[in-house]
Design a protein around this motif. Structure first.
Motif, PDB file in Angstrom:
ATOM      1  N   HIS A 162      72.897   9.797 155.099  1.00 46.05           N
ATOM      2  CA  HIS A 162      72.450  10.314 153.937  1.00 46.05           C
ATOM      3  C   HIS A 162      72.542   9.228 152.814  1.00 46.05           C
ATOM      4  O   HIS A 162      73.740   8.719 152.702  1.00 46.05           O
ATOM      5  N   TYR A 163      71.740   8.726 152.081  1.00 50.59           N
ATOM      6  CA  TYR A 163      71.648   7.978 150.675  1.00 50.59           C
ATOM      7  C   TYR A 163      71.514   8.891 149.606  1.00 50.59           C
ATOM      8  O   TYR A 163      70.458   9.184 149.134  1.00 50.59           O
ATOM      9  N   GLY A 164      72.495   9.652 149.070  1.00 45.67           N
ATOM     10  CA  GLY A 164      72.413  10.606 148.205  1.00 45.67           C
ATOM     11  C   GLY A 164      71.890  11.645 148.680  1.00 45.67           C
ATOM     12  O   GLY A 164      72.005  11.991 149.777  1.00 45.67           O
ATOM     13  N   ARG A 212      67.893  12.154 153.117  1.00 44.31           N
ATOM     14  CA  ARG A 212      68.170  12.254 154.389  1.00 44.31           C
ATOM     15  C   ARG A 212      67.647  11.128 155.358  1.00 44.31           C
ATOM     16  O   ARG A 212      66.479  11.412 156.055  1.00 44.31           O
ATOM     17  N   ALA A 213      68.078   9.952 155.253  1.00 41.16           N
ATOM     18  CA  ALA A 213      67.047   9.087 156.220  1.00 41.16           C
ATOM     19  C   ALA A 213      67.158   9.288 157.525  1.00 41.16           C
ATOM     20  O   ALA A 213      66.048   9.147 158.327  1.00 41.16           O
ATOM     21  N   VAL A 214      68.373   9.584 158.185  1.00 38.64           N
ATOM     22  CA  VAL A 214      68.463  10.132 159.589  1.00 38.64           C
ATOM     23  C   VAL A 214      69.196  11.546 159.497  1.00 38.64           C
ATOM     24  O   VAL A 214      70.253  11.427 158.697  1.00 38.64           O
ATOM     25  N   GLY A 261      57.106   6.398 165.206  1.00 42.45           N
ATOM     26  CA  GLY A 261      57.161   7.489 164.065  1.00 42.45           C
ATOM     27  C   GLY A 261      56.619   6.661 162.913  1.00 42.45           C
ATOM     28  O   GLY A 261      56.691   5.468 162.916  1.00 42.45           O
ATOM     29  N   GLU A 262      55.982   7.388 161.831  1.00 39.09           N
ATOM     30  CA  GLU A 262      55.577   6.886 161.059  1.00 39.09           C
ATOM     31  C   GLU A 262      56.559   5.905 159.867  1.00 39.09           C
ATOM     32  O   GLU A 262      57.643   6.389 160.098  1.00 39.09           O
ATOM     33  N   SER A 263      56.065   5.106 159.056  1.00 39.77           N
ATOM     34  CA  SER A 263      57.003   4.278 158.407  1.00 39.77           C
ATOM     35  C   SER A 263      57.688   5.300 157.412  1.00 39.77           C
ATOM     36  O   SER A 263      56.914   6.199 156.780  1.00 39.77           O
ATOM     37  N   GLY A 264      58.906   5.296 157.314  1.00 40.62           N
ATOM     38  CA  GLY A 264      59.841   5.976 156.574  1.00 40.62           C
ATOM     39  C   GLY A 264      60.539   7.241 157.208  1.00 40.62           C
ATOM     40  O   GLY A 264      61.137   8.025 156.363  1.00 40.62           O
ATOM     41  N   CYS A 265      60.227   7.221 158.415  1.00 43.60           N
ATOM     42  CA  CYS A 265      60.859   8.492 159.074  1.00 43.60           C
ATOM     43  C   CYS A 265      62.147   8.346 159.533  1.00 43.60           C
ATOM     44  O   CYS A 265      62.827   9.162 160.005  1.00 43.60           O
ATOM     45  N   GLY A 266      62.757   7.084 159.504  1.00 44.33           N
ATOM     46  CA  GLY A 266      64.297   6.685 159.661  1.00 44.33           C
ATOM     47  C   GLY A 266      64.444   5.800 160.957  1.00 44.33           C
ATOM     48  O   GLY A 266      65.464   5.818 161.429  1.00 44.33           O
ATOM     49  N   LYS A 267      63.318   5.238 161.527  1.00 44.16           N
ATOM     50  CA  LYS A 267      63.832   4.186 162.726  1.00 44.16           C
ATOM     51  C   LYS A 267      64.755   3.195 162.244  1.00 44.16           C
ATOM     52  O   LYS A 267      65.401   3.086 163.358  1.00 44.16           O
ATOM     53  N   SER A 268      64.367   2.490 161.231  1.00 40.06           N
ATOM     54  CA  SER A 268      65.205   1.325 161.020  1.00 40.06           C
ATOM     55  C   SER A 268      66.763   1.700 160.721  1.00 40.06           C
ATOM     56  O   SER A 268      67.604   1.266 161.104  1.00 40.06           O
ATOM     57  N   THR A 269      66.721   2.848 159.892  1.00 32.32           N
ATOM     58  CA  THR A 269      68.298   3.351 159.840  1.00 32.32           C
ATOM     59  C   THR A 269      68.844   3.743 161.132  1.00 32.32           C
ATOM     60  O   THR A 269      70.015   3.547 161.361  1.00 32.32           O
ATOM     61  N   SER A 305      58.751  13.476 151.233  1.00 27.42           N
ATOM     62  CA  SER A 305      59.974  12.757 150.965  1.00 27.42           C
ATOM     63  C   SER A 305      61.201  13.179 151.659  1.00 27.42           C
ATOM     64  O   SER A 305      61.706  14.349 151.894  1.00 27.42           O
ATOM     65  N   ALA A 306      61.858  12.053 152.247  1.00 25.44           N
ATOM     66  CA  ALA A 306      63.220  12.454 152.884  1.00 25.44           C
ATOM     67  C   ALA A 306      64.305  12.949 151.953  1.00 25.44           C
ATOM     68  O   ALA A 306      65.319  13.385 152.359  1.00 25.44           O
ATOM     69  N   ALA A 307      64.010  12.931 150.498  1.00 28.07           N
ATOM     70  CA  ALA A 307      64.893  13.346 149.671  1.00 28.07           C
ATOM     71  C   ALA A 307      64.737  14.944 149.404  1.00 28.07           C
ATOM     72  O   ALA A 307      65.424  15.645 149.101  1.00 28.07           O
TER      73      ALA A 307
HETATM   74  P1  ADP Z   1      61.336   3.537 158.931  1.00 29.24           P
HETATM   75  O1  ADP Z   1      62.133   2.233 159.461  1.00 29.24           O
HETATM   76  O2  ADP Z   1      61.008   4.702 159.867  1.00 29.24           O
HETATM   77  O3  ADP Z   1      60.259   3.027 158.038  1.00 29.24           O
HETATM   78  P2  ADP Z   1      63.789   3.943 157.625  1.00 29.24           P
HETATM   79  O4  ADP Z   1      64.882   4.159 158.298  1.00 29.24           O
HETATM   80  O5  ADP Z   1      63.665   2.388 156.838  1.00 29.24           O
HETATM   81  O6  ADP Z   1      62.286   4.095 157.988  1.00 29.24           O
HETATM   82  O7  ADP Z   1      63.784   4.532 156.051  1.00 29.24           O
HETATM   83  C1  ADP Z   1      64.071   6.201 155.981  1.00 29.24           C
HETATM   84  C2  ADP Z   1      64.184   6.835 154.649  1.00 29.24           C
HETATM   85  O8  ADP Z   1      65.451   6.405 154.255  1.00 29.24           O
HETATM   86  C3  ADP Z   1      63.184   6.349 153.791  1.00 29.24           C
HETATM   87  O9  ADP Z   1      62.879   7.601 153.043  1.00 29.24           O
HETATM   88  C4  ADP Z   1      63.738   5.345 153.256  1.00 29.24           C
HETATM   89  O10 ADP Z   1      63.221   5.023 151.616  1.00 29.24           O
HETATM   90  C5  ADP Z   1      65.182   5.629 152.919  1.00 29.24           C
HETATM   91  N1  ADP Z   1      66.272   4.555 152.784  1.00 29.24           N
HETATM   92  C6  ADP Z   1      66.185   3.692 153.937  1.00 29.24           C
HETATM   93  N2  ADP Z   1      67.254   2.785 153.515  1.00 29.24           N
HETATM   94  C7  ADP Z   1      67.789   3.315 152.503  1.00 29.24           C
HETATM   95  C8  ADP Z   1      68.832   2.857 151.451  1.00 29.24           C
HETATM   96  N3  ADP Z   1      69.505   1.524 151.680  1.00 29.24           N
HETATM   97  N4  ADP Z   1      69.201   3.380 150.389  1.00 29.24           N
HETATM   98  C9  ADP Z   1      68.252   4.329 149.940  1.00 29.24           C
HETATM   99  N5  ADP Z   1      67.205   4.992 150.756  1.00 29.24           N
HETATM  100  C10 ADP Z   1      67.098   4.163 152.048  1.00 29.24           C
END
Ligand code: ADP
Ligand code: MG
Length: 344
Positions: free
Chosen positions: A11-13, A16-18, A35-43, A265-267
Motif C-alpha cells: 500500500h502506498y498511503g 492499494r497497489a497489490v 492484466g491491464e496497466s495499473g493493476c499492480g504487476k510491476s509492484t 482507482s487503486a486508491a
Molecule cells: P502495472 O505494472 O500493472 O501497470 P503498477 O504495479 O506499476 O501496475 O502500479 C499499480 C498501482 O500502484 C497503480 O495505481 C500505480 O499508480 C500505483 N503505484 C505504483 N508504484 C507507486 C509508488 N511508488 N507510489 C505510489 N503509487 C504507486
C-alpha cells in the motif's frame, strides 16, 4: 518451489497497489502475470524481488523466508534472481560499454577470474544472438530489440534460478516482439529457468507460460494452467482480455466485446467484487461481497456464466498463434544472430 509468495500487499498511503496476492513458481516453470496497466504487476514483481518492502505477506525463495532479510543479507538472493525490465532504453547504463554491462553482475558477486568473466560475457552475447564485437559498443548504438537482448544477457550473467521479466516486449515492434519471445522461450528451455513473465496482453504469454495468473486492481482473479485458461476462461475479466487479442476478421471481432470503461482507482477500489463496475454479469452479491480466490477463480457467478463462444475464442487464439508462429519460423530459419542483425 523456487518462489512462494503468500498474501502479499503493498500500500502506498490509500493506494492499494497489490492487495493480497499469493503465487508460487516451481523450478523450471513459467508463470505469466497478466492484466491491464495499473493493476499492480510491476509492484508484484518488485515485491518478489525484494526491491521494495512489502506492507504485508511473506516471500519464500527456495524454501527460505526472505521477507524481512535486511538489504545487507540479500546478496546471495540477488545472485540467484535476474530481472528484465520493460524499457530497453532506460534500463541500460548509457555510459557503460555493453561488455561491461554484462560483466558487472559477475564482478559484483565475484564469480570466477577476470578471464573467466570475459569468456562468460562473450558466451552470453552469443546466447542472446549478438556477436563478440558488440561488447565494445555503447547502448545507443543498438536497436530496441538488440538492447533487450543485452538486458537479457545481463540478467543471466550471474546464473540466476529465477528470471523476472516485466513486460519485456511491450516497448518493441510486433515482429521484434516475436523474436525476443522466441529467444526467451529458447533460453528457458536450455537453462531450465523458472520465470515470472509479466504482460498486459494474453496473446504474448501464450507461447511462454505454463500457468497464467490474471490480475485486476491488486488481486489475482483467475489462476490456471495455460491450456485450460485459453480453452475455458472462467472469469469475465479473463474473457474480456481474450476478446482484446486482435482479430483480423471484423465480423468475428464484433462477437465478443472487449472490456469498456477504465480501471477504477487503486486508491478507491469498488466495494464487493472489484470487477463488478465493469462486469456484464454483476448482481447484488457482487456489489456487497468480495469473492475470494478459490480453486483458481474469484467470481460469485463463475458456475452460472454462459459458456464463452469457444469457436470464437479458439479462432482468436489460433490467429494469434499463427501470427506469432509465422514470425517464429522466419526467425529460426535464419540463425539467431542473423535475426538480431535484421532487427537492427
Ligand atoms: P502495472 O505494472 O500493472 O501497470 P503498477 O504495479 O506499476 O501496475 O502500479 C499499480 C498501482 O500502484 C497503480 O495505481 C500505480 O499508480 C500505483 N503505484 C505504483 N508504484 C507507486 C509508488 N511508488 N507510489 C505510489 N503509487 C504507486
Ligand atoms: Mg508495470
Amino acid at each position: 518451489m523456487i518462489l512462494q509468495a503468500e498474501n502479499l500487499t503493498k500500500h502506498y498511503g490509500p493506494v492499494r497497489a497489490v492487495d493480497g496476492v499469493s503465487l508460487h513458481i516451481a523450478r523450471g516453470e513459467t508463470l505469466a502475470l497478466v492484466g491491464e496497466s495499473g493493476c499492480g504487476k510491476s509492484t508484484t514483481a518488485r515485491l518478489v524481488l525484494r526491491l521494495i518492502e512489502p506492507t504485508g505477506g511473506t516471500i519464500r525463495f527456495d524454501g527460505e523466508d526472505i521477507t524481512r532479510l535486511p538489504p545487507g543479507r540479500l546478496k546471495p538472493f540477488r545472485r540467484r534472481t535476474g530481472v528484465v525490465f520493460q524499457d530497453p532504453y532506460a534500463s541500460l547504463n548509457p555510459r557503460l560499454r555493453v561488455g561491461d554491462t554484462i560483466l558487472e553482475p559477475m564482478q559484483v558477486h565475484g564469480l570466477g577470474s577476470a578471464a573467466e568473466q570475459r569468456a562468460r560475457m562473450r558466451e552470453l552475447l552469443g546466447l542472446v544472438g549478438l556477436a563478440p564485437f558488440h561488447a565494445e559498443r555503447y547502448p545507443h548504438e543498438f536497436s530496441g530489440g538488440q538492447r533487450q537482448r543485452i538486458g537479457i544477457a545481463r540478467a543471466l550473467a550471474a546464473g540466476p534460478e529465477l528470471l523476472v521479466c516485466d513486460e519485456p516486449v511491450s516497448a518493441l515492434d510486433v515482429t521484434i516482439q516475436a523474436q525476443v519471445i522466441n529467444l526467451l522461450r529458447d533460453l528457458q528451455r536450455r537453462l531450465g529457468l523458472a520465470t515470472l513473465f509479466i504482460a498486459h496482453d494474453l496473446g504474448v504469454v501464450k507461447h511462454l507460460a505454463d500457468r497464467v495468473a490474471v490480475m485486476y486492481l491488486g488481486r489475482i482473479v483467475e489462476l490456471a494452467d495455460k491450456r485450460s485458461l485459453f480453452a475455458n476462461p472462467r472469469h469475465p475479466y479473463t474473457r474480456a482480455l481474450l476478446a482484446a487479442i486482435p482479430h483480423p476478421d471484423p465480423a468475428r471481432r464484433g462477437m465478443l466485446r472487449p472490456l469498456g470503461g477504465d480501471l477504477p482507482s487503486a486508491a478507491n477500489p469498488p466495494p464487493g467484487c472489484r470487477f463488478h463496475t465493469r462486469c456484464p454479469h454483476a448482481t447484488e452479491i457482487c456489489r456487497r461481497n468480495d469473492p475470494p480466490l478459490l480453486d483458481g477463480i474469484a467470481c460469485h457467478h463463475h458456475r452460472e456464466l454462459p459458456a464463452m463462444d469457444m469457436a470464437y475464442a479458439g479462432a482468436l487464439s489460433e490467429t494469434a498463434t499463427r501470427r506469432l508462429a509465422r514470425y517464429a519460423d522466419a526467425a529460426s530459419a535464419r540463425s539467431i544472430g542473423a535475426a538480431a542483425e535484421r532487427d537492427a
